[in-house]
Design a protein around this motif. Structure first.
Motif, mmCIF file in Angstrom:
data_model
loop_
_atom_site.group_PDB
_atom_site.id
_atom_site.type_symbol
_atom_site.label_atom_id
_atom_site.label_comp_id
_atom_site.label_asym_id
_atom_site.label_seq_id
_atom_site.Cartn_x
_atom_site.Cartn_y
_atom_site.Cartn_z
ATOM 1 N N TYR A 99 -4.649 5.293 -9.672
ATOM 2 C CA TYR A 99 -4.534 5.987 -8.393
ATOM 3 C C TYR A 99 -4.422 4.987 -7.248
ATOM 4 C CZ TYR A 99 -5.930 8.402 -4.170
ATOM 5 O OH TYR A 99 -5.975 8.874 -2.888
ATOM 6 N N PHE A 100 -5.322 4.004 -7.219
ATOM 7 C CA PHE A 100 -5.302 3.030 -6.131
ATOM 8 C C PHE A 100 -4.052 2.160 -6.173
ATOM 9 C CE2 PHE A 100 -10.031 3.610 -6.039
ATOM 10 C CZ PHE A 100 -10.060 4.185 -4.797
ATOM 11 N N ALA A 101 -3.618 1.777 -7.370
ATOM 12 C CA ALA A 101 -2.415 0.950 -7.481
ATOM 13 C C ALA A 101 -1.192 1.734 -7.010
ATOM 14 C CB ALA A 101 -2.232 0.466 -8.913
ATOM 15 N N ARG A 102 -1.104 2.994 -7.354
ATOM 16 C CA ARG A 102 0.017 3.839 -6.934
ATOM 17 C C ARG A 102 -0.014 4.032 -5.426
ATOM 18 N NH1 ARG A 102 4.879 4.561 -7.623
ATOM 19 N NH2 ARG A 102 4.612 4.713 -9.848
ATOM 20 N N THR A 103 -1.200 4.230 -4.864
ATOM 21 C CA THR A 103 -1.335 4.381 -3.421
ATOM 22 C C THR A 103 -0.832 3.136 -2.700
ATOM 23 O OG1 THR A 103 -3.257 5.799 -3.761
ATOM 24 C CG2 THR A 103 -2.976 4.866 -1.566
ATOM 25 N N MET A 104 -1.183 1.963 -3.248
ATOM 26 C CA MET A 104 -0.726 0.709 -2.652
ATOM 27 C C MET A 104 0.789 0.591 -2.742
ATOM 28 S SD MET A 104 -1.281 -3.202 -3.866
ATOM 29 C CE MET A 104 -0.251 -2.842 -5.271
ATOM 30 N N ARG A 105 1.351 0.908 -3.890
ATOM 31 C CA ARG A 105 2.805 0.801 -4.047
ATOM 32 C C ARG A 105 3.534 1.746 -3.106
ATOM 33 N NH1 ARG A 105 1.509 0.253 -9.622
ATOM 34 N NH2 ARG A 105 2.033 2.415 -10.022
ATOM 35 N N ASN A 106 3.011 2.947 -2.916
ATOM 36 C CA ASN A 106 3.630 3.894 -1.982
ATOM 37 C C ASN A 106 3.560 3.374 -0.549
ATOM 38 O OD1 ASN A 106 4.328 5.695 -3.970
ATOM 39 N ND2 ASN A 106 2.505 6.962 -3.722
ATOM 40 N N ALA A 107 2.430 2.780 -0.177
ATOM 41 C CA ALA A 107 2.293 2.231 1.172
ATOM 42 C C ALA A 107 3.257 1.069 1.370
ATOM 43 C CB ALA A 107 0.854 1.788 1.406
ATOM 44 N N LEU A 108 3.392 0.218 0.358
ATOM 45 C CA LEU A 108 4.325 -0.905 0.448
ATOM 46 C C LEU A 108 5.759 -0.410 0.580
ATOM 47 C CD1 LEU A 108 2.872 -3.300 -2.262
ATOM 48 C CD2 LEU A 108 2.926 -3.692 0.194
ATOM 49 N N LYS A 109 6.104 0.591 -0.202
ATOM 50 C CA LYS A 109 7.463 1.139 -0.147
ATOM 51 C C LYS A 109 7.727 1.743 1.228
ATOM 52 C CE LYS A 109 10.446 4.414 -2.569
ATOM 53 N NZ LYS A 109 10.505 5.435 -3.618
ATOM 54 N N ASP A 110 6.738 2.436 1.754
ATOM 55 C CA ASP A 110 6.890 3.078 3.054
ATOM 56 C C ASP A 110 7.130 2.045 4.153
ATOM 57 O OD1 ASP A 110 6.864 5.231 4.868
ATOM 58 O OD2 ASP A 110 4.775 4.808 5.370
ATOM 59 N N ASP A 116 -6.213 -5.976 0.493
ATOM 60 C CA ASP A 116 -7.427 -6.792 0.390
ATOM 61 C C ASP A 116 -8.519 -6.073 -0.395
ATOM 62 O OD1 ASP A 116 -6.430 -8.985 1.719
ATOM 63 O OD2 ASP A 116 -7.102 -8.289 3.685
ATOM 64 N N LYS A 117 -8.669 -4.789 -0.162
ATOM 65 C CA LYS A 117 -9.687 -4.015 -0.879
ATOM 66 C C LYS A 117 -9.393 -3.982 -2.373
ATOM 67 C CE LYS A 117 -10.798 -1.014 3.000
ATOM 68 N NZ LYS A 117 -10.628 0.326 3.575
ATOM 69 N N LEU A 118 -8.131 -3.790 -2.737
ATOM 70 C CA LEU A 118 -7.771 -3.745 -4.148
ATOM 71 C C LEU A 118 -7.963 -5.104 -4.800
ATOM 72 C CD1 LEU A 118 -4.608 -1.473 -4.115
ATOM 73 C CD2 LEU A 118 -6.965 -0.858 -4.579
ATOM 74 N N SER A 119 -7.703 -6.155 -4.055
ATOM 75 C CA SER A 119 -7.917 -7.502 -4.577
ATOM 76 C C SER A 119 -9.405 -7.756 -4.787
ATOM 77 C CB SER A 119 -7.338 -8.527 -3.604
ATOM 78 O OG SER A 119 -7.663 -9.820 -4.005
ATOM 79 N N LYS A 120 -10.212 -7.314 -3.853
ATOM 80 C CA LYS A 120 -11.654 -7.507 -3.955
ATOM 81 C C LYS A 120 -12.232 -6.752 -5.150
ATOM 82 C CE LYS A 120 -15.846 -6.854 -1.211
ATOM 83 N NZ LYS A 120 -16.380 -6.293 0.029
ATOM 84 N N LYS A 121 -11.697 -5.564 -5.430
ATOM 85 C CA LYS A 121 -12.175 -4.771 -6.561
ATOM 86 C C LYS A 121 -11.625 -5.258 -7.895
ATOM 87 C CE LYS A 121 -12.673 -0.444 -4.014
ATOM 88 N NZ LYS A 121 -12.205 0.946 -3.904
ATOM 89 N N GLY A 122 -10.635 -6.146 -7.847
ATOM 90 C CA GLY A 122 -10.081 -6.673 -9.089
ATOM 91 C C GLY A 122 -8.955 -5.838 -9.656
ATOM 92 N N ILE A 123 -8.434 -4.908 -8.882
ATOM 93 C CA ILE A 123 -7.332 -4.072 -9.359
ATOM 94 C C ILE A 123 -6.046 -4.878 -9.372
ATOM 95 C CG2 ILE A 123 -5.994 -1.991 -8.890
ATOM 96 C CD1 ILE A 123 -8.586 -0.758 -7.811
ATOM 97 N N ILE A 124 -5.880 -5.732 -8.366
ATOM 98 C CA ILE A 124 -4.764 -6.678 -8.370
ATOM 99 C C ILE A 124 -5.336 -8.083 -8.190
ATOM 100 C CG2 ILE A 124 -3.036 -5.041 -7.513
ATOM 101 C CD1 ILE A 124 -3.335 -6.309 -4.756
#
Length: 83
Positions: free
Chosen positions: A23-34, A56-64
Motif C-alpha cells: 500500500y505504501f509503496a503504491r502510494t509513493m509511486r502514484n505521488a511520484l507519477k503525479d 523519507d518516511k518509507l526509507s525510515k521504515k525500511g520499505i525502500i
C-alpha cells in the motif's frame, strides 16, 4: 503449511506487513507519477515537500532503501528545476 503456532503467527504477520508495504509503496509511486506528469512548475514545487516527506518516511521504515530514496528525491528536484 506450518506445523508450529509460532510459524503460523509469523505467516499471518508477514501477510499483513506485505499488504501494508504494498500500500505504501503504491502510494509513493502514484505521488511520484503525479508530480512527474505535472508541467506547471509552481504546482510541482508545492507538491515536492509532501512527496519528499513520504519518501523519507518509507526509507525510515525500511520499505525502500535509503539510497533509492536519495536518488528519487534528487531526480525530482532536477526535474522540477528544469521545468
Amino acid at each position: 503449511m506450518a506445523n508450529h503456532k509460532s510459524a503460523q503467527k509469523r505467516i499471518r504477520a508477514n501477510d499483513s506487513k506485505r499488504l501494508k508495504n504494498r500500500y505504501f509503496a503504491r502510494t509513493m509511486r502514484n505521488a511520484l507519477k503525479d508530480i512527474r506528469l505535472t508541467s506547471d512548475k509552481t504546482i510541482a514545487e508545492e507538491k515536492l515537500p509532501k512527496v519528499t516527506s513520504l519518501i523519507d518516511k518509507l526509507s525510515k521504515k525500511g520499505i525502500i532503501h535509503k539510497n533509492k530514496a536519495a536518488n528519487l528525491k534528487s531526480g525530482l528536484a532536477v526535474k522540477i528545476n528544469n521545468l
